[in-house]
Design a protein around this motif. Structure first.
Motif, PDB file in Angstrom:
ATOM      1  N   HIS A  31       0.898  -1.088  -0.049  1.00 57.15           N
ATOM      2  CA  HIS A  31       0.098  -0.023  -0.041  1.00 57.15           C
ATOM      3  C   HIS A  31       0.972   1.194  -0.117  1.00 57.15           C
ATOM      4  O   HIS A  31       2.358   1.005   0.045  1.00 57.15           O
ATOM      5  CB  HIS A  31      -1.050  -0.016   1.180  1.00 57.15           C
ATOM      6  CG  HIS A  31      -0.121   0.100   2.496  1.00 57.15           C
ATOM      7  ND1 HIS A  31       0.604  -1.099   3.086  1.00 57.15           N
ATOM      8  CD2 HIS A  31       0.166   1.134   3.496  1.00 57.15           C
ATOM      9  CE1 HIS A  31       1.153  -0.731   4.082  1.00 57.15           C
ATOM     10  NE2 HIS A  31       1.135   0.496   4.307  1.00 57.15           N
ATOM     11  N   SER A  34       1.947   7.441   4.173  1.00 58.03           N
ATOM     12  CA  SER A  34       1.818   9.153   3.985  1.00 58.03           C
ATOM     13  C   SER A  34       2.810   9.624   3.268  1.00 58.03           C
ATOM     14  O   SER A  34       2.620  10.542   2.399  1.00 58.03           O
ATOM     15  CB  SER A  34       1.552   9.469   5.642  1.00 58.03           C
ATOM     16  OG  SER A  34       2.641   9.342   6.018  1.00 58.03           O
ATOM     17  N   GLU A  37       2.517   8.762  -0.607  1.00 56.74           N
ATOM     18  CA  GLU A  37       1.473   9.715  -0.857  1.00 56.74           C
ATOM     19  C   GLU A  37       1.668  11.220  -1.079  1.00 56.74           C
ATOM     20  O   GLU A  37       1.443  11.785  -2.056  1.00 56.74           O
ATOM     21  CB  GLU A  37       0.206   9.807   0.182  1.00 56.74           C
ATOM     22  CG  GLU A  37      -0.505   8.351   0.241  1.00 56.74           C
ATOM     23  CD  GLU A  37      -1.699   8.266   1.209  1.00 56.74           C
ATOM     24  OE1 GLU A  37      -2.220   9.246   1.706  1.00 56.74           O
ATOM     25  OE2 GLU A  37      -2.158   7.434   1.457  1.00 56.74           O
ATOM     26  N   ASP A  73      -6.689   6.673  -2.225  1.00 55.44           N
ATOM     27  CA  ASP A  73      -6.583   6.237  -0.752  1.00 55.44           C
ATOM     28  C   ASP A  73      -5.207   5.388  -0.864  1.00 55.44           C
ATOM     29  O   ASP A  73      -4.808   5.347  -1.775  1.00 55.44           O
ATOM     30  CB  ASP A  73      -7.902   5.415  -0.322  1.00 55.44           C
ATOM     31  CG  ASP A  73      -8.120   4.321  -1.147  1.00 55.44           C
ATOM     32  OD1 ASP A  73      -7.118   3.287  -1.571  1.00 55.44           O
ATOM     33  OD2 ASP A  73      -9.361   3.879  -1.455  1.00 55.44           O
ATOM     34  N   LYS A  74      -5.000   4.630   0.178  1.00 52.40           N
ATOM     35  CA  LYS A  74      -3.707   4.140   0.292  1.00 52.40           C
ATOM     36  C   LYS A  74      -3.539   3.088  -0.701  1.00 52.40           C
ATOM     37  O   LYS A  74      -2.406   2.578  -0.809  1.00 52.40           O
ATOM     38  CB  LYS A  74      -3.379   3.596   1.952  1.00 52.40           C
ATOM     39  CG  LYS A  74      -4.248   2.678   2.284  1.00 52.40           C
ATOM     40  CD  LYS A  74      -3.890   2.229   3.581  1.00 52.40           C
ATOM     41  CE  LYS A  74      -4.626   1.076   4.199  1.00 52.40           C
ATOM     42  NZ  LYS A  74      -4.281   0.668   5.665  1.00 52.40           N
ATOM     43  N   THR A  76      -4.974   2.984  -3.959  1.00 55.02           N
ATOM     44  CA  THR A  76      -5.866   3.239  -4.844  1.00 55.02           C
ATOM     45  C   THR A  76      -5.241   4.708  -5.570  1.00 55.02           C
ATOM     46  O   THR A  76      -5.266   5.524  -4.940  1.00 55.02           O
ATOM     47  CB  THR A  76      -7.354   3.718  -4.940  1.00 55.02           C
ATOM     48  OG1 THR A  76      -7.994   2.559  -4.250  1.00 55.02           O
ATOM     49  CG2 THR A  76      -7.960   3.588  -6.237  1.00 55.02           C
ATOM     50  N   GLN A 132     -14.944   8.660  -5.762  1.00 50.92           N
ATOM     51  CA  GLN A 132     -15.220   9.445  -4.730  1.00 50.92           C
ATOM     52  C   GLN A 132     -14.427  10.814  -4.877  1.00 50.92           C
ATOM     53  O   GLN A 132     -13.832  11.248  -3.970  1.00 50.92           O
ATOM     54  CB  GLN A 132     -15.016   9.089  -3.237  1.00 50.92           C
ATOM     55  CG  GLN A 132     -15.637   7.650  -3.012  1.00 50.92           C
ATOM     56  CD  GLN A 132     -15.242   7.061  -1.690  1.00 50.92           C
ATOM     57  OE1 GLN A 132     -14.189   7.310  -1.100  1.00 50.92           O
ATOM     58  NE2 GLN A 132     -16.189   6.215  -1.166  1.00 50.92           N
TER      59      GLN A 132
END
Length: 206
Positions: A31, A34, A37, A73-74, A76, A132
């Protein structure tokens, strides 16, 4: 965590099993954390790799304003597809074989890369609510890039790991228009490699 037995066979053959195990345990995730990301949200480009159902490979390049690859998200990611040459090579491969590799490289600050491997699918604009993504975010993407997003490629993350900075060059950004004028670079969005002329000449000879 690694999917391919070929890795393990070669690790045994070349006596790198312990070194590889340390990398898997300390550097590889299934995944995005942070820090990953944040790294992706700052990138303006990504290299992508796909292959068709027969294993024929294709590599390509995508670019946009910082954060054009959206972290949903983590597990996707999604990146926009704009109007191109109409060949649909990467997306065509994805319809046959969903496996995809993304390579983010920061050439300008950290000189670090981030590999993201996973499974991809095509998401039409009318299906965006499944991601989303807010209408504001969609409008922002189109405004920043100055052109319409035709559809999206969504990636379900399976692996994420670092590419170390050792051999990544540090680059400096320049004004593309000014650089092209100063260096008298011919138009790069046309037939830069003279394929039309070569084909025309070949046709005449034949």
């Amino acid at each position: 965590m690694p999917r391919q037995t070929g890795e393990q066979i070669l690790q045994d053959k070349y006596n790198t099993t312990r070194r590889a195990a340390a990398f898997y345990n300390n550097q590889m995730l299934n995944h995005l954390n942070s820090d990953m990301e944040s790294f992706i949200s700052e990138q303006e480009m990504v290299f992508i790799s796909t292959s068709d159902s027969r294993g024929h490979c294709d590599s390509s390049f995508r670019a946009g304003y910082p954060g054009f690859v959206r972290v949903i998200d983590k597990t996707t990611l999604a990146y926009p597809e704009f109007r191109g040459n109409g060949v649909m090579a990467s997306m065509g491969n994805i319809t046959e074989n969903p496996h995809i590799g993304l390579m983010f490289i920061d050439f300008f600050e950290s000189s670090v890369g981030l590999h993201v491997n996973g499974r991809a699918y095509i998401c039409e604009n009318k299906e965006l609510e499944t991601l989303q993504l807010s209408e504001e975010a969609i409008n922002d993407i189109q405004k920043q890039n100055g052109k319409k997003v035709e559809r999206w490629v969504v990636i379900e993350v399976e692996e994420a790991f670092i590419h170390c900075s050792k051999h990544i060059p540090k680059l400096k950004k320049g004004d593309k228009q000014i650089e092209n004028q100063e260096n008298n670079i011919k138009k790069v969005d046309g037939d830069y490699f003279n394929v039309k002329q070569n084909k025309r000449n070949s046709s005449v000879r034949s």
